[in-house]
Design an enzyme around this catalytic site. Structure first.
Site, short mmCIF file in Angstrom:
data_model
loop_
_atom_site.label_atom_id
_atom_site.label_comp_id
_atom_site.label_asym_id
_atom_site.label_seq_id
_atom_site.Cartn_x
_atom_site.Cartn_y
_atom_site.Cartn_z
N HIS A 28 118.67 72.27 -41.11
CA HIS A 28 119.01 73.41 -41.99
C HIS A 28 118.61 74.71 -41.31
O HIS A 28 119.33 75.70 -41.35
CB HIS A 28 118.25 73.30 -43.31
N HIS A 65 120.99 75.84 -38.66
CA HIS A 65 122.21 76.37 -39.29
C HIS A 65 122.01 77.84 -39.67
O HIS A 65 122.86 78.69 -39.46
CB HIS A 65 122.51 75.53 -40.53
N HIS A 67 115.45 66.84 -40.43
CA HIS A 67 116.39 67.27 -41.46
C HIS A 67 116.23 68.77 -41.76
O HIS A 67 117.18 69.53 -41.69
CB HIS A 67 116.16 66.43 -42.73
N GLU A 68 115.00 69.15 -42.04
CA GLU A 68 114.77 70.56 -42.39
C GLU A 68 115.05 71.47 -41.19
O GLU A 68 115.55 72.58 -41.34
CB GLU A 68 113.35 70.77 -42.92
ZN ZN Z 1 118.85 69.03 -47.00
#
Ligand code: ZN
Length: 680
Positions: free
Chosen positions: A472, A475, A468-469
């Site tokens: 990010h 991105h 998940h991290e």
């Molecule tokens: Zn998040």
């Protein structure tokens, strides 16, 4: 000696930084920035263009952000009481700096005039979006209101802030005020060892023997899920759901009810002053969902589809409980029997799985996956200065060229904040010289470091956290935008910013990618099929019930903020009861006042925005459905996602980017399929 925070570095010079550098550097940069801005605005004759206005503003913002993000980062990962004092003193300076900027009428006019000249100057789409976002921020800060309205607006903002602080203090005080002393181990039968140890520690901290239970979530959760004593579960449940309410015996001082009403009233007034019909309309201005109707139909559609499944799941739970001799389930029985049913059905514990997820394997596999998808190469670089000996640094290359850097800070230690997050260290942007400043990210988790011969072994949910991290992070790092305000995650709509992160989690749930990220830490054996099947099957255990619970919060939040002028006594309660008619799966006790501690919407940033959780899940499941079809390592699909969404940052509206990739608006079907809910 020179202050290292004031000289220009590609990455922060961590080993040179001292606490005494912080405040002087910050004050100096704020002063210099303010002087530059004054000078810039003093010449009224000048015709603004990109370079003499926005590029300068970007330089100012980048300069202060580089310092402040370094400090905030250290505050999160290497905290000390001295740093905390400095941080607390400095934060108001930064807030004040940005507030003053957002209230600067002259600057607003300058940017407004620049927008009028967009065609004449041939500004790019991304530059126009930067200007549009700037102007929107000014408008939402009340800059172009007439003076009496502006005064009222500022009052409202102040009062709303105060109310939010009061709300959260009441919740905190009410949470802290409750505790239960238990002397015999026997009374806590069923509670796991770790939670027992925490309860024993809480007791010895209070100089008591035995155990102390509190309403902190880990303590509450352990009791409500595992304690065999139903009376104990009832007691802690009752205390938990009546916090900060009229039902909270003897602690009426912390009742949040009036705060809730005043907050809703003032939010409505604020929305109207800014020219919006309701606070929900105002909340959506910076989001991807384009109207309150869109959000409501989105939530209602999910509710209609998942409720029958939730009801079936509940029936199954009742049958299971009955088979154990429990005929009628109360609210405080549900987590307990659910946990027992989960164990019965899948017989899998997250501890058993750990040995298959040693951190080195997980990392390598994760890097390999994104290297395939996005055509990059990730290489460790031990030459960078870091803030702790266990921190690792990496370079990202594309076609042999360095394009980004990141730090991995993976393990729990004293002075480090809990949880996991991605932080911006540097943002990608074009400098005055024409060179590109490379983006850099902090990826922070709190895993157990491993001991002696044992390497760090991750629970599967920790593996998804890391993915998940990292999503990010990608991105932020794989962006191709070169304007500061729209590069990476900057200016990405709030309900779309979790798309890349939640998307990455999907690779933790696919057989083929699990092969890449797992193997027994000693034998190197693959995760046995039987365990993998169980793990995948358990993913959707009570998926419908979980969805209904979250959807109840989301619908309640949105309905509260979308309705106009109906703030009569009982409004909040009635809205909740109406919501429950649509979302209820089992009955909630009359005494429950969960809304009085719903901090996300009354003391956090989620007002009329709680729906975002599912919104982003829908987007990511939808996007992932194309990867599933093409093959989850398909480089063509990866490049297309990179080109159309991941690299574009906030340079184009999120819905436009999404439609460009999917060829249509978001649809909920992929998410329902993923959760095993029939499309109907
Ligand atoms: Zn998040």
């Amino acid at each position: 000696m020179e202050n290292p925070l004031l000289s220009d570095h590609e990455l922060p010079p961590f080993s040179e930084l001292r606490n005494e550098h912080i405040e002087p550097a910050l004050r100096q940069v704020i002063k210099e920035n303010e002087n530059t801005l004054d000078q810039l605005l003093s010449d009224e004759e000048v015709d603004s263009n990109w370079n003499n206005l926005i590029q300068i503003l970007d330089n100012l913002e980048d300069r202060i952000t580089k310092i402040w993000s370094t400090i905030s980062h250290l505050f999160g990962v290497n905290n000390s009481s001295e740093l905390r004092t400095i941080y607390d003193r400095c934060q108001p300076l930064v807030t004040e700096y940005f507030t003053n900027l957002s209230q600067n009428k002259l600057l607003y006019k300058r940017i407004y005039n620049l927008q009028l000249r967009s065609d004449e100057l041939g500004l790019s789409e991304s530059q126009r979006k930067v200007i549009e976002d700037y102007l929107l921020d000014f408008t939402l800060a009340g800059v172009d209101l007439e003076s009496s309205q502006q005064r009222r607006f500022i009052e409202l903002e102040k009062r709303l802030n105060q109310l939010s602080v009061n709300f959260s203090n009441n919740v905190l005080d009410a949470t802290r005020a409750w505790s239960k002393h238990v002397t015999s181990k026997h009374e806590l039968s069923g509670v796991p060892d770790l939670a027992m140890a925490t309860a024993a520690a809480a007791a010895s901290q209070r100089k008591m023997d035995g155990y102390v239970l509190t309403l902190d979530f880990p303590s509450y959760n352990a009791v409500i899920t595992y304690a065999d004593d139903a009376e104990l579960r009832r007691e802690i449940y009752t205390a938990f759901v009546t916090r900060a309410s009229d039902q909270n015996n003897g602690n009426g001082d912390w009742n949040n009810e009036d705060i809730i009403y005043e907050t809703l009233q003032l939010r409505q007034e604020k929305a109207e002053i800014l020219g919006y019909q309701s606070y929900a309309d105002l909340s959506l201005v910076k989001k991807m969902a384009d109207s309150p109707d869109r959000v409501l139909s989105f939530l209602n559609e999910l509710i209609t589809k998942s409720r029958p499944v939730a009801l079936q799941e509940y029936e199954r739970l009742e049958e299971f409980a009955a088979s154990l001799g429990k005929q009628k389930l109360d609210a405080w029985d549900i987590p307990y029997y659910s946990e027992k049913l989960l164990k019965e059905l899948y017989d899998i514990s997250s501890e058993e799985l750990r040995v298959y997820f040693p951190i080195t394997k997980v990392k390598q596999g994760m890097f390999e996956i994104v290297e395939k998808l996005y055509g990059i190469k990730i290489v460790q670089n031990s030459n960078y200065d870091t803030w702790h000996s266990t921190v690792e640094a990496y370079d990202i290359y594309r076609s042999g060229e360095l394009i980004a850097r990141f730090f991995l800070d993976l393990y729990i230690r004293d002075g480090k904040r809990g949880g996991a997050w991605m932080g911006e260290c540097r943002s990608r942007r074009e400098l005055n010289s024409g060179d590109i400043q490379l983006p850099a990210a902090y990826l922070v988790c709190n895993f157990n470091a491993g001991t002696g011969k044992l390497p760090s072994l991750l629970a599967h949910r920790e593996v998804t956290t890391l993915f998940h991290e990292f999503g990010h992070g990608l991105h932020h790092m794989l962006t191709l935008e070169s304007n500061l305000r729209v590069s990476g995650i900057n200016s990405v709509a709030w309900d779309a910013v979790e798309l890349p992160s939640q998307l990455m989690e999907n690779w933790c749930w696919d057989k083929k990618s699990i092969e890449l990220i797992s193997s027994h830490y000693e034998t190197g054996e693959a995760l046995p099929d039987a365990m993998l099947e169980k793990m995948l099957a358990a993913r959707n255990f009570q998926a419908g019930m979980k969805m209904m619970r979250q959807l109840e919060f989301a619908l309640f939040d949105f309905e509260l903020h979308v309705s106009l002028g109906k703030l009569i006594p009982g409004y909040v309660r009635d809205t909740l009861l109406n919501t429950r008619q649509k979302t209820g799966v089992y009955s909630t006790p009359e005494f429950s006042r969960f809304e009085n501690s719903f901090s996300h919407i009354f003391a956090g940033g989620y007002a009329a925005g709680y729906y975002s959780y599912y919104w982003a899940e829908v987007l990511s499941a939808d996007v992932f459905s194309r990867f599933t079809k093409a093959g989850i390592f398909d480089p063509v699909m990866g490049r297309e996602f990179l080109k159309k969404i991941l690299s574009r940052g906030g340079s184009v509206k999120a819905l436009t980017l999404f439609k460009d990739f999917m060829g249509r608006e978001p649809e909920i079907n992929a998410l329902l399929l993923q959760k095993g809910i029939p499309l109907g």
